[in-house]
Scaffold this motif. Structure first.
Motif, PDB file in Angstrom:
ATOM      1  N   LEU A 736      33.493  -7.070 -16.021  1.00 19.12           N
ATOM      2  CA  LEU A 736      34.867  -6.598 -15.921  1.00 19.12           C
ATOM      3  C   LEU A 736      34.801  -4.824 -15.977  1.00 19.12           C
ATOM      4  N   GLU A 737      33.572  -4.251 -15.231  1.00 20.84           N
ATOM      5  CA  GLU A 737      33.287  -2.959 -15.209  1.00 20.84           C
ATOM      6  C   GLU A 737      33.678  -2.060 -16.558  1.00 20.84           C
ATOM      7  N   GLY A 738      33.283  -2.870 -17.844  1.00 25.78           N
ATOM      8  CA  GLY A 738      33.423  -2.294 -18.880  1.00 25.78           C
ATOM      9  C   GLY A 738      34.525  -2.287 -19.577  1.00 25.78           C
ATOM     10  N   ALA A 739      35.409  -3.118 -19.163  1.00 29.01           N
ATOM     11  CA  ALA A 739      36.839  -3.159 -20.107  1.00 29.01           C
ATOM     12  C   ALA A 739      36.666  -3.948 -21.235  1.00 29.01           C
ATOM     13  N   HIS A 740      37.243  -3.539 -22.099  1.00 28.49           N
ATOM     14  CA  HIS A 740      37.129  -4.179 -23.521  1.00 28.49           C
ATOM     15  C   HIS A 740      37.624  -5.362 -23.775  1.00 28.49           C
ATOM     16  N   VAL A 741      37.522  -6.519 -24.241  1.00 32.37           N
ATOM     17  CA  VAL A 741      37.741  -7.778 -24.560  1.00 32.37           C
ATOM     18  C   VAL A 741      37.501  -8.027 -25.961  1.00 32.37           C
ATOM     19  N   GLU A 742      38.639  -8.578 -26.887  1.00 35.31           N
ATOM     20  CA  GLU A 742      38.487  -9.036 -28.075  1.00 35.31           C
ATOM     21  C   GLU A 742      37.795 -10.331 -28.053  1.00 35.31           C
ATOM     22  N   LEU A 743      37.009 -10.573 -28.967  1.00 33.55           N
ATOM     23  CA  LEU A 743      36.544 -12.024 -29.241  1.00 33.55           C
ATOM     24  C   LEU A 743      37.668 -12.947 -29.972  1.00 33.55           C
ATOM     25  N   PRO A 744      37.704 -14.066 -29.564  1.00 36.59           N
ATOM     26  CA  PRO A 744      36.998 -14.782 -28.577  1.00 36.59           C
ATOM     27  C   PRO A 744      37.315 -14.499 -27.220  1.00 36.59           C
ATOM     28  N   MET A 745      36.541 -14.370 -26.330  1.00 34.18           N
ATOM     29  CA  MET A 745      37.179 -13.832 -25.003  1.00 34.18           C
ATOM     30  C   MET A 745      37.614 -15.007 -24.143  1.00 34.18           C
ATOM     31  N   THR A 746      38.805 -15.439 -24.565  1.00 35.45           N
ATOM     32  CA  THR A 746      39.550 -16.531 -24.020  1.00 35.45           C
ATOM     33  C   THR A 746      39.841 -16.154 -22.581  1.00 35.45           C
ATOM     34  N   PRO A 747      40.226 -17.066 -21.590  1.00 32.00           N
ATOM     35  CA  PRO A 747      40.688 -16.840 -20.432  1.00 32.00           C
ATOM     36  C   PRO A 747      41.928 -15.866 -20.221  1.00 32.00           C
TER      37      PRO A 747
END
Length: 757
Positions: A736-747
């Motif tokens: 994702l080119e460095g984008a932050h995603v919280e866990l869990p990384m759901t769809p």
């Protein structure tokens, strides 16, 4: 006498216990026959926070088949279930620990807390009785997030804990960290809210309390009978220890939450004693989700300071650890020292400081689950390294290599005071890059892009500090017929102890491992033991059994000398037999055991349980930008677990641990709504990883034996779980080119993050 147990270890022996388990021969708690046993069902609070105004059991008590109903009024003599570890603030004050009673008298503090116990002749009658118990609640405001619980005006969970603060804990040199950050050429920052997770063991909990002649035998799945026996007798039931026997047969998974004593076990014993009848309780899956200990639940911000060349200077972590409604058995040291142990990773970081506020909330108590604080710490650290590399335009692998500890730096003391025993991180990095085919990544990324998919790679350096309790006594007996029986205080929950320990003893005695029987899980038959936790079972029991074997061999020396018609000083143990040095005259172990009527040896654990296994993981994912779906394409790791007793068992531990960490990264979330209702009370709403969602795992083993124990073993069970979430998170962020995603990384979360790229 000199004794070397190392020859013969390391063979890929199939698990000795599997034929029995796979052909229906397992004996789990619910398999234990108890004709005429009563059945228990618990009435649990539907409220996250409420005053208990009245519990009316009159209608339940007169129902057909109901034998008794126990409420707080009947169990008032029972005591507090204490934590067995502690933390202290900067002033030396111990963490606040409000009493946790099996049945609370005045207030419930999380959904699923017990308010009554119904005991009946049949399970159906017990359930009918539970439904007939009328509880009058006065609902109170609830708070479920740890950081929200510390806000001014938040609902107060315990009068003993003003502002819901259990403890303010910190470690490290804050002044040195501030100085390093002030002079840094670059600062990287990340923040994460680690979700709660559940153990999800195949065998849910159960308890069978059997009364006979003024004594109660509790059969229950556990991670060690002695802790349970001690806490139940000394703190909750207030019984002399000889009144209670605790037995654990086969266990279908533990992972941490089967270590703590629970109210159901104490109440089953109490009911059996009061009624002088056997009492059985079997948990259902929703009770596991609502009432067994959870894990993780941390919100934290972390920063990494670097100099102009990319050398790491300092790490700072500040966060809030959610303890839930009560302080559970070992939880005080999970998000605190558990995190601090591995916060430096495999890097040289001159200065570190960690500060955590530990909070009470209206949720199930939190405790150890596989990894026990380390996955959260390593997620923060390894994400920091990737963020720093991206921000500076550096290669993340090269940045890691620049800061890895060299082999000759070991033993290495971290800035937080932990002493890493041995290792070779650079060798691990080289191995995993080859195993994961790092050189081919660019081509694979291009091929994914041609199919409309985003490919990312993630690297995670990780380690574990093995822990647990070393109060272990192991006993070995060579029977007159040559069979070997060993008793030890750790407890298998599927790890293969019966095989690993048999291999240690087979190597010691020069016999086939199939001749060895391992006995665990009985407070009457085994004098003491710390149980299994902290990835230390083989360290504790393996080394202690090897010394007990040496003692048994020594026990046979006089008889061997007599049989050989030689002085004892001229007889030595070699090649699986007693022999006269320099001659071909020898006598076998079995012959000596038969002559003497058996040989016996006993040893107490000595030394330290601490070792520092390490690994580096390589993960690649493909992300569908249309749906946010993450697919793991490959996962490889290079592992240093010290001396390997059995590579088949090692592979099983690694694969299970990676699966657990991947589940935490991509799907598992034991979440509550704002009112404290569990939104994942069944497996329909709690998404555990499935085999079809996992890649083929590849690993290379590069052992550097630990100098901390005689066998050179390093504990490995939690190591893969520590590294997998960070590797997956880095791979997804790279896609994702460095984008932050919280866990869990759901769809859904990934899809939303893609909209921001």
């Amino acid at each position: 006498m000199a004794f070397d147990v190392l020859p013969g270890l390391g063979q890929p022996l199939r698990r000795l216990e599997d034929p029995r388990l796979l052909t229906g021969g397992g004996r789990f708690t619910t398999d234990v026959a108890a004709p005429g046993a009563l059945h228990a069902v618990f009435v649990r609070s539907p409220h996250a926070h409420a005053r208990i105004l009245d519990v009316d059991a009159s209608a339940a008590r007169v129902l057909p088949g109901v034998v008794a109903v126990f409420t707080a009024a009947e169990t008032a003599s029972l005591g507090h279930n204490p934590a067995v570890t502690e933390i202290r603030d900067a002033a030396g004050a111990r963490h606040i620990e409000p009493p946790r009673l099996p049945i609370p008298a005045d207030r419930v503090r999380h959904v699923g807390e017990i308010v009554a116990m119904v005991v009946a002749e049949t399970p159906h009658a017990a359930r009918d009785g539970a439904e007939a118990v009328a509880v009058d609640y006065d609902p109170l405001p609830a708070v479920v997030r740890g950081d929200d619980a510390l806000e001014p005006g938040a609902p107060l969970i315990h009068a003993q804990a003003p502002d819901n603060l259990c403890c303010l804990w910190q470690k490290g040199d804050a002044e040195a960290v501030d100085t390093a950050f002030a002079g840094a050429a670059q600062i990287a920052r990340v923040s994460y809210r680690s979700p709660r997770i559940l153990a999800g063991y195949l065998e849910i909990r159960a308890a069978l309390a059997q009364w006979q002649d003024g004594r109660v035998t509790l059969t229950t799945p556990s991670q060690g009978v002695h802790l349970l026996h001690r806490v139940l007798c000394d703190h909750i039931l207030h019984w002399p220890r000889d009144r209670l026997r605790v037995v654990t047969p086969d266990v279908g998974g533990g992972f941490g939450p089967k270590l703590p004593p629970y109210p159901e076990q104490a109440l089953a014993c109490f009911a059996a004693w009061e009624l002088q009848r056997d009492v059985r309780w079997v948990q259902d899956r929703s009770e596991h989700h609502l009432a067994d200990t959870h894990a993780r639940d941390l919100v934290a911000e972390a920063s990494l300071a670097l100099d102009a060349e990319g050398h790491f200077l300092a790490v700072r972590v500040e966060g809030v650890a959610n303890f839930g409604a009560f302080v559970s058995t070992v939880n005080p040291t999970i998000p605190t020292s558990g995190m601090a142990k591995v916060l430096g990773g495999l890097y040289h970081i001159p200065s570190m400081h960690i500060a955590l506020r530990c909070a009470f909330s209206n949720t199930a108590p939190v405790d150890a689950v596989r990894g026990a604080g380390k996955p959260e710490a390593l997620l923060l650290l390894e994400r920091l390294v990737d963020v720093a590399a991206r921000d500076a335009g550096r290669d993340p692998v090269a940045l890691r290599r620049l800061n890895l500890l060299p082999r000759d730096a070991y033993p290495y003391r971290t800035a937080l005071g932990y002493r890493y025993d041995s290792g070779d991180p650079a060798a691990l990095l080289d191995a995993v890059l080859e195993l994961g085919d790092a050189a081919g990544f660019a081509a694979r990324r291009q091929a994914s892009a041609a199919r409309g998919l985003r490919r990312g790679r993630g690297v995670a350096c990780h380690l574990h500090g093995s822990g647990g309790w070393g109060d272990e006594t192991s006993m070995v007996e060579v029977q007159a017929d040559g069979r070997i029986t060993a008793r030890t205080g750790t407890q298998s929950q599927g790890q293969g102890h019966a095989t690993a320990y048999a291999q240690v003893l087979a190597a010691a005695f020069g016999v086939d491992a199939a001749q060895v029987e391992i006995i665990q899980g009985d407070s009457d038959r085994i004098p003491r033991g710390g149980g299994t936790g902290g990835s230390s079972s083989t360290i504790i029991s393996g080394t202690t059994l090897s010394r007990a074997a040496a003692a048994a061999i020594e026990d046979g020396l006089p008889a061997a000398a007599e049989m050989l018609e030689a002085a004892a000083a001229d007889v030595a143990w070699a090649n699986g037999a007693y022999e006269i040095a320099g001659t071909d005259r020898r006598v076998t172990l079995a012959a000596v055991a038969e002559r003497q009527g058996g040989l016996r040896g006993q040893a107490d654990f000595e030394g330290t349980v601490e070792t520092w296994p390490a690994g580096i993981a390589w993960c690649e994912v493909e992300v569908d930008p249309e749906t946010g779906q993450v697919v793991l394409d490959r996962f490889a790791a290079a592992i240093d677990a010290g001396t390997v007793v059995n590579p088949v068992l090692l592979a099983g531990q690694l694969q299970g641990g990676w699966a657990a960490g991947i589940g935490q990264a991509l799907s598992e979330d034991a979440c509550y709504d704002a009112e404290g209702q569990m939104l994942a009370a069944t497996l329909m709403d709690y998404a555990m990883p499935r085999a079809a969602e996992l890649p083929d795992f590849r690993h290379a083993v590069l052992p550097v034996p630990s100098p901390n124990n005689a066998l050179g073993i390093k504990g490995v069970g939690e190591l893969p779980t520590n590294g997998a979430p960070a590797a997956v998170a880095n791979a997804v962020a790279d896609a994702l080119e460095g984008a932050h995603v919280e866990l869990p990384m759901t769809p859904q979360r990934v899809w939303h993050a893609l909209r921001q790229v």
